[in-house]
Design a protein around this motif. Structure first.
Motif, mmCIF file in Angstrom:
data_model
loop_
_atom_site.group_PDB
_atom_site.id
_atom_site.type_symbol
_atom_site.label_atom_id
_atom_site.label_comp_id
_atom_site.label_asym_id
_atom_site.label_seq_id
_atom_site.Cartn_x
_atom_site.Cartn_y
_atom_site.Cartn_z
ATOM 1 N N PRO A 119 -1.748 -1.207 -4.582
ATOM 2 C CA PRO A 119 -2.850 -1.692 -3.737
ATOM 3 C C PRO A 119 -2.882 -3.216 -3.731
ATOM 4 O O PRO A 119 -2.944 -3.842 -4.798
ATOM 5 C CB PRO A 119 -4.089 -1.116 -4.423
ATOM 6 C CG PRO A 119 -3.593 0.017 -5.250
ATOM 7 C CD PRO A 119 -2.164 -0.276 -5.609
ATOM 8 N N THR A 154 0.842 -1.201 0.000
ATOM 9 C CA THR A 154 0.000 0.000 0.000
ATOM 10 C C THR A 154 0.874 1.246 0.000
ATOM 11 O O THR A 154 0.669 2.172 -0.791
ATOM 12 C CB THR A 154 -0.922 0.003 1.248
ATOM 13 O OG1 THR A 154 -1.634 -1.233 1.258
ATOM 14 C CG2 THR A 154 -1.886 1.171 1.225
ATOM 15 N N ALA A 188 -5.100 -5.465 -3.118
ATOM 16 C CA ALA A 188 -6.232 -6.147 -3.757
ATOM 17 C C ALA A 188 -5.949 -6.338 -5.246
ATOM 18 O O ALA A 188 -6.330 -7.344 -5.848
ATOM 19 C CB ALA A 188 -7.506 -5.338 -3.555
ATOM 20 N N GLN A 189 -5.239 -5.391 -5.828
ATOM 21 C CA GLN A 189 -4.961 -5.457 -7.266
ATOM 22 C C GLN A 189 -3.657 -6.220 -7.556
ATOM 23 O O GLN A 189 -3.582 -6.964 -8.537
ATOM 24 C CB GLN A 189 -4.858 -4.023 -7.796
ATOM 25 C CG GLN A 189 -4.734 -3.925 -9.289
ATOM 26 C CD GLN A 189 -4.534 -2.469 -9.717
ATOM 27 O OE1 GLN A 189 -4.747 -1.518 -8.935
ATOM 28 N NE2 GLN A 189 -4.094 -2.291 -10.950
ATOM 29 N N PHE A 190 -2.643 -6.050 -6.698
ATOM 30 C CA PHE A 190 -1.314 -6.530 -7.070
ATOM 31 C C PHE A 190 -0.824 -7.785 -6.339
ATOM 32 O O PHE A 190 0.017 -8.504 -6.865
ATOM 33 C CB PHE A 190 -0.281 -5.412 -6.870
ATOM 34 C CG PHE A 190 -0.403 -4.310 -7.883
ATOM 35 C CD1 PHE A 190 0.128 -4.477 -9.151
ATOM 36 C CD2 PHE A 190 -1.064 -3.134 -7.578
ATOM 37 C CE1 PHE A 190 0.017 -3.468 -10.100
ATOM 38 C CE2 PHE A 190 -1.192 -2.128 -8.519
ATOM 39 C CZ PHE A 190 -0.648 -2.290 -9.782
ATOM 40 N N GLN A 248 3.603 -9.757 -15.072
ATOM 41 C CA GLN A 248 2.392 -8.972 -15.359
ATOM 42 C C GLN A 248 2.568 -7.505 -14.970
ATOM 43 O O GLN A 248 1.674 -6.700 -15.164
ATOM 44 C CB GLN A 248 1.200 -9.553 -14.570
ATOM 45 C CG GLN A 248 0.836 -10.967 -14.999
ATOM 46 C CD GLN A 248 -0.238 -11.555 -14.092
ATOM 47 O OE1 GLN A 248 0.034 -11.950 -12.960
ATOM 48 N NE2 GLN A 248 -1.463 -11.592 -14.597
ATOM 49 N N GLN A 307 6.762 -0.980 -11.493
ATOM 50 C CA GLN A 307 6.029 -1.732 -10.455
ATOM 51 C C GLN A 307 6.905 -2.851 -9.895
ATOM 52 O O GLN A 307 6.924 -3.099 -8.692
ATOM 53 C CB GLN A 307 4.732 -2.304 -11.042
ATOM 54 C CG GLN A 307 3.702 -1.222 -11.335
ATOM 55 C CD GLN A 307 2.598 -1.680 -12.269
ATOM 56 O OE1 GLN A 307 2.733 -2.690 -12.970
ATOM 57 N NE2 GLN A 307 1.505 -0.935 -12.301
ATOM 58 N N GLN A 351 -0.675 -10.966 -8.378
ATOM 59 C CA GLN A 351 -0.131 -10.956 -9.741
ATOM 60 C C GLN A 351 1.279 -11.546 -9.735
ATOM 61 O O GLN A 351 1.921 -11.667 -8.689
ATOM 62 C CB GLN A 351 -0.086 -9.523 -10.252
ATOM 63 C CG GLN A 351 -1.468 -8.917 -10.388
ATOM 64 C CD GLN A 351 -1.540 -7.856 -11.472
ATOM 65 O OE1 GLN A 351 -0.534 -7.500 -12.068
ATOM 66 N NE2 GLN A 351 -2.725 -7.358 -11.716
#
Ligand SMILES: Nc1ncnc2c1ncn2[C@@H]1O[C@H](COP(=O)(O)OP(=O)(O)OP(=O)(O)O)[C@@H](O)[C@H]1O
Length: 337
Positions: A130, A125, A132-134, A141, A146, A137
């Motif tokens: 975030p 965070t 929930a998104q990462f 990706q 990132q 993965q």
């Protein structure tokens, strides 16, 4: 009060490859909380020196002490816990998710799973990924920037007091590089850390370093603050190394407090006029002034006077540049010597 003992102390480090000296008698001491940048041309021995600190490379001779202990006497897991390590292109494990990559060291160290998850989510965070998104993965990706943030989160996961970074922003495009560098500078987590960072980028070194160790052909050319290297170069190599970027570096290094003696006398401050902090660099003041001039041709800002409340020095572009020029003349005496 006596100064606290250094956290990292390198003494007379040497390394040869095939009879060729790569690191030659390098010594330095680093206080807790300091950021040291290892700077120099390609092949000058920066990475070799960095890797001697965490024993990825053993020196031919010389010692490294961390917290007063010779690193050769520390167990590998103690070293790993004590020093985070970030390399160019992140070096993430491709078959592990982002969350698993971040958790590698805490898992090796046997931290509780709930604590690992909480720490991973907090770090992602804070690094603008975030969870929930990462979290689920895989590295391929993610963009380069990132991935680099995940690499940083991984290095910080076990909360090591020391972080080593080898060209951490090197593979990124200039815009991403600037953005990550700003996040890096502002990351509260890093403010308390002792950092050794390798770069060959002069601007990056000046932006991040408390002190710079400038190397050439494995030898220390100068160790000092950015300001010392710029205005008090120890030798011709140091002078030449910064020459192409000299003006840009001077604008970033001199603060408004440095040029205040050369500004017109303080007057009563116009209540509505913006005031600038004396810790701002001349470069930052210039940017703010140029923005205001675009809105209003005769714009001026104020720099608070040294002593008297309610008084300030009027800062217009000509005032700023004239005072900068005079401050430089003073500092530049060493350069011209
Ligand atoms: N394992 C090795 N075997 C032989 N030579 C090596 C080895 N590792 C590094 N070198 C040589 O040692 C010198 C210093 O390498 P190092 O990677 O420390 O430099 P650097 O300053 O980090 O360079 P760069 O900025 O290009 O990454 C180089 O000339 C390199 O070719």
């Amino acid at each position: 009060m006596s100064p606290s003992p250094p956290l990292i102390c390198a003494r007379h480090l040497r390394k040869h490859y095939a009879g060729r000296p790569v690191v030659q008698d390098v010594s330095f001491a680093l206080a807790a909380g300091e950021t040291l940048v290892l700077l120099g041309p390609s092949g000058c021995g920066k990475t070799t020196l960095l890797k001697m600190l965490n024993r990825l490379i053993e020196p031919d001779s010389g010692t490294v002490e961390v917290g007063g202990h010779d690193v050769r006497t520390l167990a590998p897991e103690t070293l790993r816990r004590g020093m985070g390590y970030v390399i160019q292109q992140a070096g993430l494990l491709p078959h592990y998710t982002v969350a698993e990559n971040v958790a590698v060291v805490p898992r090796l160290l046997g931290h509780a799973p709930a604590a690992i998850t909480a720490r991973t989510e907090a770090l992602l965070t804070r690094l603008h990924l975030p969870p929930a998104q990462f979290a689920h993965q895989y590295p391929q990706q993610l963009s380069g920037g990132q991935q680099q943030r995940v690499g940083l989160a991984r290095a910080l996961a076990a909360d090591p007091p020391i972080v080593l970074l080898d060209e951490p922003f090197g593979a990124l495009d200039p815009i991403t590089r600037t953005a990550i560098r700003r996040d890096f500078r502002e990351l509260e987590e890093l403010l308390r850390k002792t950092i050794v960072l390798v770069t060959h980028d002069v601007g990056e070194a000046f932006e991040l370093a408390d002190r710079i160790l400038l190397l050439d052909a494995g030898r220390v050319q100068q160790l000092g603050t950015p300001r010392e290297l710029l205005f008090r170069p120890a030798n011709e190599f140091v002078r030449r190394f910064f020459a192409p970027d000299r003006l840009a570096l001077q604008l970033r290094t001199l603060r408004l407090a440095d040029i205040r003696p050369f500004l017109p006398a303080a007057t009563a401050v116009v209540a509505s006029a913006p005031r600038l902090a004396p810790t701002l660099s001349v470069q930052q003041a210039l940017e703010q002034l140029t923005d205001s001039v675009e809105e209003q041709a005769d714009a001026a800002l104020f720099l608070a006077a040294d002593s008297t409340a309610g008084l300030g020095h009027r800062l217009t572009l000509p005032h700023l540049m004239a005072a900068f020029g005079q401050a430089l003349q003073l500092e530049d005496a060493a350069w011209k010597r």
